[in-house]
Design a protein around this motif. Sequence first.
Motif, PDB file in Angstrom:
ATOM      1  N   ASP A   1     103.537   5.035  72.789  1.00  0.00           N
ATOM      2  CA  ASP A   1     102.810   5.169  74.061  1.00  0.00           C
ATOM      3  C   ASP A   1     103.762   4.993  75.245  1.00  0.00           C
ATOM      4  OD1 ASP A   1     100.513   5.583  72.638  1.00  0.00           O
ATOM      5  OD2 ASP A   1      99.687   3.573  72.959  1.00  0.00           O
ATOM      6  N   MET A   2     104.676   4.030  75.115  1.00  0.00           N
ATOM      7  CA  MET A   2     105.666   3.806  76.165  1.00  0.00           C
ATOM      8  C   MET A   2     106.562   5.030  76.321  1.00  0.00           C
ATOM      9  SD  MET A   2     108.812   1.051  76.268  1.00  0.00           S
ATOM     10  CE  MET A   2     107.754  -0.301  75.774  1.00  0.00           C
TER      11      MET A   2
ATOM     12  N   PHE B   1     116.026   5.605  71.479  1.00  0.00           N
ATOM     13  CA  PHE B   1     116.705   4.326  71.305  1.00  0.00           C
ATOM     14  C   PHE B   1     116.087   3.239  72.188  1.00  0.00           C
ATOM     15  CE2 PHE B   1     120.484   6.965  69.887  1.00  0.00           C
ATOM     16  CZ  PHE B   1     120.316   6.634  68.552  1.00  0.00           C
ATOM     17  N   GLN B   2     115.666   3.623  73.386  1.00  0.00           N
ATOM     18  CA  GLN B   2     115.075   2.659  74.309  1.00  0.00           C
ATOM     19  C   GLN B   2     113.780   2.060  73.752  1.00  0.00           C
ATOM     20  OE1 GLN B   2     114.681   4.129  78.311  1.00  0.00           O
ATOM     21  NE2 GLN B   2     113.295   2.498  78.939  1.00  0.00           N
ATOM     22  N   THR B   3     113.070   2.838  72.964  1.00  0.00           N
ATOM     23  CA  THR B   3     111.800   2.361  72.418  1.00  0.00           C
ATOM     24  C   THR B   3     111.929   1.893  70.965  1.00  0.00           C
ATOM     25  OG1 THR B   3     111.198   4.673  71.959  1.00  0.00           O
ATOM     26  CG2 THR B   3     110.338   3.681  73.971  1.00  0.00           C
TER      27      THR B   3
ATOM     28  N   ASP C   1     114.141  -3.483  74.377  1.00  0.00           N
ATOM     29  CA  ASP C   1     115.455  -3.174  73.816  1.00  0.00           C
ATOM     30  C   ASP C   1     115.461  -3.029  72.308  1.00  0.00           C
ATOM     31  OD1 ASP C   1     114.857  -5.890  73.615  1.00  0.00           O
ATOM     32  OD2 ASP C   1     116.969  -6.434  73.416  1.00  0.00           O
ATOM     33  N   LYS C   2     114.514  -3.682  71.627  1.00  0.00           N
ATOM     34  CA  LYS C   2     114.558  -3.703  70.164  1.00  0.00           C
ATOM     35  C   LYS C   2     113.186  -4.083  69.626  1.00  0.00           C
ATOM     36  CE  LYS C   2     117.346  -5.792  66.452  1.00  0.00           C
ATOM     37  NZ  LYS C   2     118.344  -6.833  66.147  1.00  0.00           N
TER      38      LYS C   2
ATOM     39  N   PRO D   1     116.693   9.898  66.806  1.00  0.00           N
ATOM     40  CA  PRO D   1     115.815  10.821  67.535  1.00  0.00           C
ATOM     41  C   PRO D   1     114.904  11.625  66.616  1.00  0.00           C
ATOM     42  CG  PRO D   1     118.044  10.901  68.423  1.00  0.00           C
ATOM     43  CD  PRO D   1     118.111  10.085  67.165  1.00  0.00           C
ATOM     44  N   SER D   2     115.386  11.983  65.427  1.00  0.00           N
ATOM     45  CA  SER D   2     114.557  12.776  64.518  1.00  0.00           C
ATOM     46  C   SER D   2     113.362  11.971  64.015  1.00  0.00           C
ATOM     47  CB  SER D   2     115.390  13.276  63.337  1.00  0.00           C
ATOM     48  OG  SER D   2     115.935  12.197  62.602  1.00  0.00           O
TER      49      SER D   2
END
Length: 342
Positions: free
Chosen positions: A281-282, A301-303, A240-241, A308-309
């Motif tokens: 990698d995830m 955001f998940q990683t 999550d963070k 996104p940029s």
Amino acid sequence: MTNKRNNTTLSPLVFGEARALEFATPQATEDYFGAIVPSLRAVHGNDAGNFLCRTSSLRVNTQMFVASSTTRYTMDLGEAPMCRFVMNQSGSVEVLRRGGPFHIGPQTSVFFSCDDQHVITRSGSVIVADIDRCRIESVAKSMLGDAGTEAVLDLSETRFIDNRIGGVSFLEAMSAIIASLNSYGSQSRVLSLLNLDESFYRLLATFIRPDLFLAEDFSHHKIDPSAIDCICDAVTSRTDKLLSLTEMESLSGLSARSIQYAFKKRFGCSPMEWQRAQRLDMAYRLLLNDPSAVSIREVAFQTGFASPSRFAEKFRERFGETPRQTIRSRRRAPNIRKDKSD
């Protein structure tokens, strides 16, 4: 109402100029600051008929930062429940308190202890942050890998913050924090992901006690590999963070400097760089395994990436292609395999 002449007399805010509020009377200023400064008693204008205050405030998690630029005025403050950090960008700040008067010139920072009533007379542009005494002590102890109960910072005395110690510049480090406040001021989630409040506490702790944090060679230290394994396991299991340096310190019992040295020796990079590589990698696996079920924004955001940029930039550096190209290559893969089997 304000007038054009007043607008031109104020120095630029340290941050938040585009979303600033403006007050033309001491009472309006007092009403505003009263909601975010619990110890405020009163605000008095020193230039009759020519008062102007421009201000911007921003909360990052539980930490409040306030930037303001004003004509000359006096603020009466009672006993503060928290310590206080003041960095004067321009103009003058005079603080009258029981421990003696302080004059804070431009490009000067002061850490105030939290035991006194005081009166501030100032003009110009400043940034102010109330400091949670327990939190900064906890951060400092974590940075040192100290599990004891004794305080490691001396927070009982007000002191000036040195602008430079050795090759480390406080003003340059603060400029990076301020740049983030300006860039992401309207995106509190991004500032939270960046752990900007923690970075500020770590910087302040370092310059309150530079003797503890800025002079040690770890090349001869032996570090238990299991402590680093613990950090690695936490990084790979948390989605999550990003894991902060303070959390790494708490998990491993090592100081930030020990962790930095151990990761450099073991992986050839910093702990944050290693963590970013694991997240990338995830992300690659997520995009490759089921490209129709996820969006690039969601994966970013998940990683743990703030935008996104930024995610796309780092993704391309690591894999030599953009996230969108990875998705397209996966979507084409079934057709390619079918053509080869025919």
